[in-house]
Write an enzyme that holds these catalytic residues in place. Structure first.
Site, PDB file in Angstrom:
ATOM      1  N   GLY A  49      -5.862  45.162  -7.780  1.00 27.84           N
ATOM      2  CA  GLY A  49      -5.858  43.759  -7.584  1.00 27.84           C
ATOM      3  C   GLY A  49      -7.210  42.933  -7.954  1.00 27.84           C
ATOM      4  N   SER A  50      -8.313  43.683  -8.066  1.00 28.19           N
ATOM      5  CA  SER A  50      -9.507  42.718  -8.489  1.00 28.19           C
ATOM      6  C   SER A  50      -9.704  42.929  -9.940  1.00 28.19           C
ATOM      7  CB  SER A  50     -10.533  43.194  -7.879  1.00 28.19           C
ATOM      8  OG  SER A  50     -10.923  44.549  -7.742  1.00 28.19           O
TER       9      SER A  50
ATOM     10  N   THR B 213      -1.016  44.727  -0.983  1.00 32.91           N
ATOM     11  CA  THR B 213      -2.503  44.538  -1.844  1.00 32.91           C
ATOM     12  C   THR B 213      -3.558  44.884  -1.218  1.00 32.91           C
ATOM     13  OG1 THR B 213      -2.635  42.427  -1.803  1.00 32.91           O
ATOM     14  CG2 THR B 213      -1.620  43.106  -3.497  1.00 32.91           C
ATOM     15  N   ALA B 214      -3.634  45.390   0.163  1.00 31.54           N
ATOM     16  CA  ALA B 214      -4.543  45.434   1.165  1.00 31.54           C
ATOM     17  C   ALA B 214      -5.362  46.681   1.263  1.00 31.54           C
ATOM     18  CB  ALA B 214      -4.394  44.674   2.624  1.00 31.54           C
ATOM     19  N   ARG B 215      -4.694  47.585   1.776  1.00 29.86           N
ATOM     20  CA  ARG B 215      -5.066  48.876   2.102  1.00 29.86           C
ATOM     21  C   ARG B 215      -3.924  49.745   2.334  1.00 29.86           C
ATOM     22  NH1 ARG B 215      -8.745  48.026  -0.375  1.00 29.86           N
ATOM     23  NH2 ARG B 215     -11.134  48.210  -0.280  1.00 29.86           N
TER      24      ARG B 215
ATOM     25  N   GLU C 210      -5.404  57.366  -1.780  1.00 27.85           N
ATOM     26  CA  GLU C 210      -5.461  57.334  -3.190  1.00 27.85           C
ATOM     27  C   GLU C 210      -6.585  58.216  -3.594  1.00 27.85           C
ATOM     28  OE1 GLU C 210      -6.633  53.230  -3.938  1.00 27.85           O
ATOM     29  OE2 GLU C 210      -5.125  52.327  -2.882  1.00 27.85           O
TER      30      GLU C 210
ATOM     31  N   HIS D 241      -3.931  50.379  -7.835  1.00 27.12           N
ATOM     32  CA  HIS D 241      -5.076  49.524  -7.186  1.00 27.12           C
ATOM     33  C   HIS D 241      -5.694  48.640  -8.139  1.00 27.12           C
ATOM     34  CE1 HIS D 241      -8.255  49.628  -3.461  1.00 27.12           C
ATOM     35  NE2 HIS D 241      -8.147  48.446  -4.207  1.00 27.12           N
TER      36      HIS D 241
HETATM   37  C1  DGY Z   1     -11.855  45.449  -2.505  1.00 23.90           C
HETATM   38  O1  DGY Z   1     -12.677  44.874  -3.180  1.00 23.90           O
HETATM   39  O2  DGY Z   1     -11.739  46.106  -1.485  1.00 23.90           O
HETATM   40  C2  DGY Z   1     -10.636  45.615  -3.379  1.00 23.90           C
HETATM   41  O3  DGY Z   1      -9.808  46.658  -2.990  1.00 23.90           O
HETATM   42  C3  DGY Z   1     -10.965  46.399  -4.866  1.00 23.90           C
HETATM   43  O4  DGY Z   1      -9.979  45.835  -5.626  1.00 23.90           O
END
Ligand code: DGY
Length: 320
Positions: free
Chosen positions: A288-289, A237-239, A268, A286
């Protein structure tokens, strides 16, 4: 007094847009499409700041072409790997990010990926949606038990710690690597490893939580995948760039790895095509947030930082 002029590369949540337009003379890329270097530079013309998102490649070349009026780049993200911070510093442009507010949402997605990858959620969902499910069978789509697997957390920052807390609830033995051992109250019962290689050896499930830096890009290559236990699961979930796609896809095909759960990808949105047909890759775009609460909090944080820049004070989340 006139409001500072801001260019925003993507649509933002309604509550954030309301404050943005109240306090700034804002121009938003309402088409919400990806922007080229030329588009970003043109959008920034006559503006005092730009608000950018992870897909916007703020390379040294783009930053050097920004008009002299630009005082700040507000990243609508915690990650800043899409912005050349040195180039911004050279131009005296302030850069800010959004740490902290997306920790819980991202840890939730990491856990969703762990569960989905271990329990073959993609295959199950595809089977039922294809109308091909013939009913319960003792040996159908057997996954691996999450609660008995050792979880290896690569990078025990805020999000890594939030994942460790969740793992405690699942009764999983948790291990982690970070550059330094954390104080006990931040370890959440996890066992420290002083090298990433040592962590790999005990990671039945490896969850990646390090930022993309020259040191971490390409970290999970064929050699390191070989150090994971057989049948391991990889979650990212990072990069995306931290993983070498070809090596991961090969390990998933060969059965060295049981499955992968991926929310982030190199290049991406043009992800490696090898993932599309892999039943044991549970892939998300993507997300995650991506909760209303978190995206609002990120947007407000971007604006808090810009407010500080234009008030002449130090932005709370300055990274350059
Ligand atoms: C970020 O904030 O870096 C996240 O990858 C966005 O979800």
């Amino acid at each position: 007094m006139s409001k500072p002029a801001v260019y925003v590369t993507r649509n933002v949540p309604e509550a954030v847009a309301e404050r943005l337009h109240r306090d700034y003379d804002a121009t938003v890329n309402t088409a919400d499409t990806g922007l080229s270097a030329d588009d970003i530079v043109a959008g920034a013309e006559g503006k005092d700041a730009v608000i950018v998102t992870p897909p916007d490649k703020m390379t040294a070349e783009v930053i050097d072409r920004l008009p002299a009026s630009i005082k700040a780049i507000g990243c609508f993200s915690v990650g800043t790997n899409h912005v050349d911070l040195e180039a911004a510093k050279r131009r005296g442009i302030v850069v800010t990010n959004t740490p902290g507010v997306l920790t819980e949402a991202t840890a939730d997605i990491a856990f969703l990926l762990i569960l989905a990858a271990c329990r073959r959620a993609h295959e199950g969902a595809s089977l039922i949606r294809a109308g091909a499910w013939q009913g319960w069978k003792p040996i159908q789509l057997m996954g691996v038990e999450v609660s008995t697997r050792r979880l290896g957390i690569l990078g025990m920052g805020r999000i890594g710690q939030a994942v460790a807390r969740r793992a405690q609830g699942f009764g999983m033995p948790v291990h982690y690597y970070d550059q330094q051992r954390l104080p006990a109250d931040k370890e959440h019962g996890a066992t420290f490893h002083d090298t990433p290689e040592s962590l790999l050896g005990v990671s039945d499930i490896l969850s990646i939580h390090v930022p993309a830096t020259p040191e971490t890009i390409g970290f999970l290559n064929a050699e390191r995948i070989a150090k994971l236990p057989d049948n391991a699961v990889v979650v990212n979930t990072a990069r995306g760039d931290i993983v070498e796609d070809e090596a991961l896809i090969d390990a998933l095909k060969r059965g060295k790895l049981f499955a992968a759960g991926l929310d982030v990808f190199a290049g991406e949105p043009n992800i490696h095509s090898g993932y599309y047909n892999l039943d044991n890759a549970f892939i998300l775009p993507h997300l995650g947030s991506a909760t209303v609460e978190t995206r609002n909090a990120m947007g407000f944080m971007v604006l808090d930082n810009l407010d500080a820049v234009f008030d002449g004070t130090t932005p709370p989340n300055r990274v350059a």
